[in-house]
Design an enzyme around this catalytic site. Structure first.
Site, PDB file in Angstrom:
ATOM      1  N   SER A 171      47.323  43.832  37.433  1.00  0.00           N
ATOM      2  CA  SER A 171      47.389  44.439  36.134  1.00  0.00           C
ATOM      3  C   SER A 171      47.279  45.775  36.276  1.00  0.00           C
ATOM      4  CB  SER A 171      46.610  43.810  35.056  1.00  0.00           C
ATOM      5  OG  SER A 171      46.528  44.588  33.884  1.00  0.00           O
ATOM      6  N   TYR A 184      37.963  40.761  32.353  1.00  0.00           N
ATOM      7  CA  TYR A 184      39.324  41.045  32.786  1.00  0.00           C
ATOM      8  C   TYR A 184      39.569  42.288  33.806  1.00  0.00           C
ATOM      9  CZ  TYR A 184      44.420  40.610  32.950  1.00  0.00           C
ATOM     10  OH  TYR A 184      45.682  40.517  33.413  1.00  0.00           O
TER      11      TYR A 184
END
Length: 298
Positions: A171, A184
């Protein structure tokens, strides 16, 4: 870690069997993609939504890993209907011993794995002080350590065959963290460092490569509810786009892929702007508060 690199000793042509290991987490896992290497087996780590569907129809074979059997069964049937061989195994990639045992079962039932796609991920979506300790550990075990275990399970045989590819669906938050997703962002930054080190370590390994994909927000249920200030200027990526570009990056032995291309500006800005300026950009763009409306899954 950027650019394209074709390892010495790679062979072209043929279709590969791919296997993905990962946590299904209730999202649909599909797969497809034609890779220009000699026929082999593949391992795929869970890929959510339409990202997976594009990656499997062109593969010689698929192996899915996940924790939710219902999801795995549905996805396996979809892939088989495309005419692609597909198997699934229930496995929690955050559990080291379970990964090693399942990898052994895959080799016995399917054969050698030469493409590994690591995409299993969870997000807690809370600030540090609001986060449950077990949820924080879960994120690190699945998002980061799971890649250690799956890679260790399959890389040795790839090196022996001189034929393999490790793919990490990461990501852009690995490079630019946001509030409200501390678990995350931390896990993705760790996974990025893992892949950067691994990619450099494979430079002298004929036929074995690695690719890291860093997409912007993708329209899957994982980050449902997340809002930026200018959605028309920064629209979420379609899973199909991420899948297609991932296939292309693997075909080219591209070490690093940022999606969309405008994310390269983020890397440049972070390297030249002072922290105060970056903070103002976060506030202006809405990334500072984008997780306030988060309703995604964990």
């Amino acid at each position: 870690m950027g650019g394209s690199r074709r390892p010495q000793g790679c062979s072209g042509g043929g279709r590969r069997r791919c296997s993905w290991a990962g946590a299904c987490q209730g999202a649909r896992r599909r797969a497809a993609g034609r890779f220009t290497r000699r026929p082999a087996d593949w391992l795929r780590v869970a890929m959510s939504g339409g990202v997976g569907s594009i990656l499997s129809a062109r593969a010689a074979g698929i192996v899915l890993w996940g924790r939710t059997e219902k999801c795995l069964k549905e996805t396996t049937e979809e892939i088989r209907q495309m005419g692609t061989e597909c198997h699934y195994f229930i496995c929690d990639v955050g559990n080291r011993e379970e990964v090693y045992q399942t990898a052994k079962a895959v080799r016995e039932k399917v054969g050698d794995i030469t493409i590994l796609v690591n995409n299993a991920a969870v997000v807690h979506g809370r600030s540090l002080m609001d986060s449950d300790d077990d949820a924080l550990l879960k994120s690190q075990h699945i998002n980061t350590l799971g890649q250690f275990w799956t890679t260790k399970a399959f890389l040795p045989r790839m090196l022996e065959l001189q034929n393999g590819h490790i793919v990490c669906l990461n990501s852009v938050l690995a490079l630019s963290a946001i509030p409200g997703a501390i678990d995350y962002c931390t896990s993705k930054a760790s996974a990025f460092a893992f892949m950067e080190s691994l990619t450099l370590g494979l430079l002298d390994c004929p036929g074995v490569s690695a690719t890291t994909v860093l997409p912007f927000h993708t329209s899957t249920e994982m980050f449902q509810g997340m809002r930026v200030r200018f959605p028309n200027l920064f629209p979420p990526l379609k899973p199909e786009t991420v899948a297609r570009r991932t296939v292309e990056a693997v075909q080219l032995n591209q070490a690093l892929l940022l999606l969309p291309w405008t994310m390269h500006a983020l890397v440049i800005l972070k390297s030249i702007l002072p922290q105060a300026a970056l903070e103002e950009i976060h506030k202006f763009s809405g990334t500072y508060t984008c997780m306030n409306t988060f309703k995604g899954r964990t």
